[in-house]
Design an enzyme around this catalytic site. Structure first.
Site, PDB file in Angstrom:
ATOM      1  N   CYS A 114       0.814  -1.217   0.000  1.00 27.45           N
ATOM      2  CA  CYS A 114       0.000   0.000   0.000  1.00 27.45           C
ATOM      3  C   CYS A 114       0.847   1.267   0.000  1.00 27.45           C
ATOM      4  O   CYS A 114       0.337   2.353  -0.244  1.00 27.45           O
ATOM      5  CB  CYS A 114      -0.953  -0.011   1.185  1.00 27.45           C
ATOM      6  SG  CYS A 114      -2.065  -1.418   1.125  1.00 27.45           S
ATOM      7  N   HIS A 255      -3.796   6.962   2.211  1.00 26.74           N
ATOM      8  CA  HIS A 255      -4.119   5.615   1.732  1.00 26.74           C
ATOM      9  C   HIS A 255      -5.479   5.235   2.323  1.00 26.74           C
ATOM     10  O   HIS A 255      -5.765   5.525   3.480  1.00 26.74           O
ATOM     11  CB  HIS A 255      -3.042   4.638   2.197  1.00 26.74           C
ATOM     12  CG  HIS A 255      -3.388   3.210   1.924  1.00 26.74           C
ATOM     13  ND1 HIS A 255      -3.755   2.768   0.675  1.00 26.74           N
ATOM     14  CD2 HIS A 255      -3.439   2.123   2.745  1.00 26.74           C
ATOM     15  CE1 HIS A 255      -4.008   1.473   0.738  1.00 26.74           C
ATOM     16  NE2 HIS A 255      -3.831   1.058   1.984  1.00 26.74           N
ATOM     17  N   ASN A 285     -10.148  -0.767  -0.501  1.00 25.82           N
ATOM     18  CA  ASN A 285      -8.688  -0.621  -0.514  1.00 25.82           C
ATOM     19  C   ASN A 285      -8.150  -1.150  -1.840  1.00 25.82           C
ATOM     20  O   ASN A 285      -8.187  -2.354  -2.095  1.00 25.82           O
ATOM     21  CB  ASN A 285      -8.107  -1.405   0.669  1.00 25.82           C
ATOM     22  CG  ASN A 285      -6.599  -1.267   0.779  1.00 25.82           C
ATOM     23  OD1 ASN A 285      -5.942  -0.740  -0.116  1.00 25.82           O
ATOM     24  ND2 ASN A 285      -6.048  -1.753   1.876  1.00 25.82           N
TER      25      ASN A 285
HETATM   26  N1  COA Z   1     -18.527  -9.327   8.751  1.00 23.11           N
HETATM   27  C1  COA Z   1     -19.003  -9.548   9.972  1.00 23.11           C
HETATM   28  N2  COA Z   1     -18.224  -9.843  11.025  1.00 23.11           N
HETATM   29  C2  COA Z   1     -16.911  -9.908  10.799  1.00 23.11           C
HETATM   30  C3  COA Z   1     -16.342  -9.687   9.535  1.00 23.11           C
HETATM   31  C4  COA Z   1     -17.214  -9.410   8.487  1.00 23.11           C
HETATM   32  N3  COA Z   1     -16.775  -9.180   7.234  1.00 23.11           N
HETATM   33  N4  COA Z   1     -15.016  -9.820   9.624  1.00 23.11           N
HETATM   34  C5  COA Z   1     -14.746 -10.098  10.904  1.00 23.11           C
HETATM   35  N5  COA Z   1     -15.884 -10.159  11.622  1.00 23.11           N
HETATM   36  C6  COA Z   1     -16.054 -10.439  13.037  1.00 23.11           C
HETATM   37  C7  COA Z   1     -14.833 -11.084  13.630  1.00 23.11           C
HETATM   38  O1  COA Z   1     -14.854 -12.475  13.422  1.00 23.11           O
HETATM   39  C8  COA Z   1     -14.974 -10.722  15.069  1.00 23.11           C
HETATM   40  O2  COA Z   1     -15.892 -11.589  15.687  1.00 23.11           O
HETATM   41  P1  COA Z   1     -15.587 -12.177  17.126  1.00 23.11           P
HETATM   42  O3  COA Z   1     -15.513 -10.980  18.030  1.00 23.11           O
HETATM   43  O4  COA Z   1     -16.773 -13.043  17.364  1.00 23.11           O
HETATM   44  O5  COA Z   1     -14.312 -12.896  16.995  1.00 23.11           O
HETATM   45  C9  COA Z   1     -15.616  -9.339  15.037  1.00 23.11           C
HETATM   46  O6  COA Z   1     -16.202  -9.216  13.740  1.00 23.11           O
HETATM   47  C10 COA Z   1     -14.637  -8.224  15.255  1.00 23.11           C
HETATM   48  O7  COA Z   1     -13.548  -8.433  14.404  1.00 23.11           O
HETATM   49  P2  COA Z   1     -12.287  -7.541  14.467  1.00 23.11           P
HETATM   50  O8  COA Z   1     -11.182  -8.149  13.662  1.00 23.11           O
HETATM   51  O9  COA Z   1     -12.002  -7.159  15.869  1.00 23.11           O
HETATM   52  O10 COA Z   1     -12.830  -6.235  13.730  1.00 23.11           O
HETATM   53  P3  COA Z   1     -12.098  -4.889  13.534  1.00 23.11           P
HETATM   54  O11 COA Z   1     -12.889  -3.818  14.130  1.00 23.11           O
HETATM   55  O12 COA Z   1     -10.632  -4.989  13.878  1.00 23.11           O
HETATM   56  O13 COA Z   1     -12.186  -4.709  11.957  1.00 23.11           O
HETATM   57  C11 COA Z   1     -10.832  -4.908   9.996  1.00 23.11           C
HETATM   58  C12 COA Z   1     -11.578  -5.650  11.097  1.00 23.11           C
HETATM   59  C13 COA Z   1     -10.155  -5.925   9.073  1.00 23.11           C
HETATM   60  C14 COA Z   1     -11.821  -4.084   9.226  1.00 23.11           C
HETATM   61  C15 COA Z   1      -9.762  -4.010  10.631  1.00 23.11           C
HETATM   62  O14 COA Z   1      -9.036  -4.741  11.568  1.00 23.11           O
HETATM   63  C16 COA Z   1      -8.824  -3.375   9.664  1.00 23.11           C
HETATM   64  O15 COA Z   1      -9.206  -2.505   8.916  1.00 23.11           O
HETATM   65  N6  COA Z   1      -7.520  -3.754   9.697  1.00 23.11           N
HETATM   66  C17 COA Z   1      -6.474  -3.089   8.993  1.00 23.11           C
HETATM   67  C18 COA Z   1      -6.582  -3.171   7.531  1.00 23.11           C
HETATM   68  C19 COA Z   1      -5.425  -2.416   6.944  1.00 23.11           C
HETATM   69  O16 COA Z   1      -5.159  -1.302   7.291  1.00 23.11           O
HETATM   70  N7  COA Z   1      -4.677  -2.985   6.077  1.00 23.11           N
HETATM   71  C20 COA Z   1      -3.552  -2.190   5.650  1.00 23.11           C
HETATM   72  C21 COA Z   1      -2.818  -2.703   4.645  1.00 23.11           C
HETATM   73  S1  COA Z   1      -3.647  -3.334   3.285  1.00 23.11           S
END
Ligand code: COA
Length: 331
Positions: A114, A255, A285
């Site tokens: 990224c 980004h 993204n």
């Molecule tokens: N739909 C519904 N629920 C989902 C889901 C989806 N698509 N994806 C994950 N969940 C669930 C998880 O399983 C988790 O359930 P649990 O609590 O029962 O285990 C819950 O939602 C919370 O998940 P979590 O990972 O804590 O969510 P989050 O708030 O961290 O959001 C992302 C997840 C991926 C959106 C976030 O972590 C993120 O944006 N990460 C960084 C991405 C990034 O910057 N990448 C950079 C380089 S490419």
């Protein structure tokens, strides 16, 4: 004496096909509300089968040449940032070079996930500064749908396909030039964000396919924490290094990985949220394409004029994180 570089054209291209949150609801256990509140994404664009990242790059570069009124023969170099090259080799830059007939250009790819576009822009800027080249095209293009596992709800909701590009040329005028970059890496980030399959360590076999090693793996929470901290740090630090504050900024072009990561950077920069270019809702993204895409849309919307201070900030796989500070050169 070293020259300066300025951006003289900016463009972007997205495929027509849209994949909405509602459609994803039918593919994995997710819902529109979860995706929107956790990421800010409503939909993303998906490139058709049979086309690769170079095809999107070609469209973006054609638009770039039209905007600047130049022939591809005038391009000296094409530097492509991508983690989804059409193939390992030839590089995506060469494929674009051949397809647009830029036969006088040398071309190569940069892989910094990224942060790839900012890394590639920094390399192109050095060629302009030394006087070696006069017209350098920087492309960010990624067909993320080619490495996304559409049965993995943790990642498949996040990514989309797109390309963006800028043209850089020499200038003597500081009030329209690229000012500085900050480029950073931490290879210890490998575990949290990677795609192991297909390289020399894990060449494609039935086993690597069965183990899904040809898809992105991301530990979302770990990457999120790093992204919030590093994207804000790198953006604020570059601004302060040049004795500017958020008040001096016309636009922050971040980004687009997650709206909450952008909002954290906005708070740290102490800028009016209106100054941040946000289009993640429409595209998700798109990895190396996010910054040139957001810049291109902001330019089309008339959000900056010549001399305005613009800051890019990014964080991504590797880990890599980067920022760029520049004076806008176009009217
Ligand atoms: N739909 C519904 N629920 C989902 C889901 C989806 N698509 N994806 C994950 N969940 C669930 C998880 O399983 C988790 O359930 P649990 O609590 O029962 O285990 C819950 O939602 C919370 O998940 P979590 O990972 O804590 O969510 P989050 O708030 O961290 O959001 C992302 C997840 C991926 C959106 C976030 O972590 C993120 O944006 N990460 C960084 C991405 C990034 O910057 N990448 C950079 C380089 S490419």
């Amino acid at each position: 004496m070293l020259k300066k570089a300025k951006i003289t054209a900016v463009s972007h291209w997205v495929p027509e096909k849209i994949l909405t949150n509602k459609e994803l609801e039918k593919m994995v256990d997710t819902n529109d509300e979860w995706i929107l509140t956790r990421t800010g994404i409503r939909e993303r664009h998906i490139l058709e089968d049979g086309k690769g990242s170079s095809d999107m790059g070609v469209e973006a570069v054609k638009l770039l040449c039209d905007q600047r009124g130049i022939d591809p023969l005038e391009i000296d170099a094409i530097i492509v940032a991508t983690v989804t090259p059409d193939m390992f080799f030839p590089n995506t830059g060469n494929l674009i070079q051949a397809k647009i007939g830029a036969v006088n250009a040398m071309s190569f790819d940069v892989m910094a996930a990224c942060s790839g576009f900012v890394y590639a822009l920094s390399i192109g800027t050095q060629y302009i500064r030394t006087g070696d080249y006069k017209k350098v095209v920087i492309v960010g293009t990624d067909k993320m749908s080619s490495i996304v596992d559409y049965t993995d709800r943790n990642t498949c909701i996040l990514f989309g396909d797109a390309a963006g590009a800028v043209l850089i040329e020499p200038t003597e005028d500081e009030s329209e030039a690229i000012i500085d970059f900050s480029l950073n890496s931490d290879g210890l980030g490998t575990e949290a964000l990677h795609m192991y399959g297909g390289g020399s360590l894990y060449p494609a076999t039935a086993d690597t396919v069965a183990k899904k090693l040809h898809y992105i793996y991301q530990d979302g929470k770990t990457v999120f924490k790093m992204a919030v901290q590093k994207m804000a740090d790198v953006s604020v630090n570059l601004l302060h290094k040049h004795n500017f504050t958020g008040d001096d900024l016309k636009l922050f072009v971040p980004h687009q990985a997650n709206l909450r990561i952008v909002e954290a950077a906005v708070r740290r920069l102490k800028i009016d949220p209106e100054k941040a270019v946000i289009n993640i809702g429409k595209y998700g993204n798109t990895t190396a394409a996010t910054i040139p895409m957001a810049l291109s849309e902001a330019y089309q919307d008339g959000r900056m004029k010549k001399g305005d201070l613009v800051l890019f900030g990014t964080f991504g796989g590797g880990y890599t994180w980067a920022s760029a500070l520049l004076r806008w050169a176009m009217n």
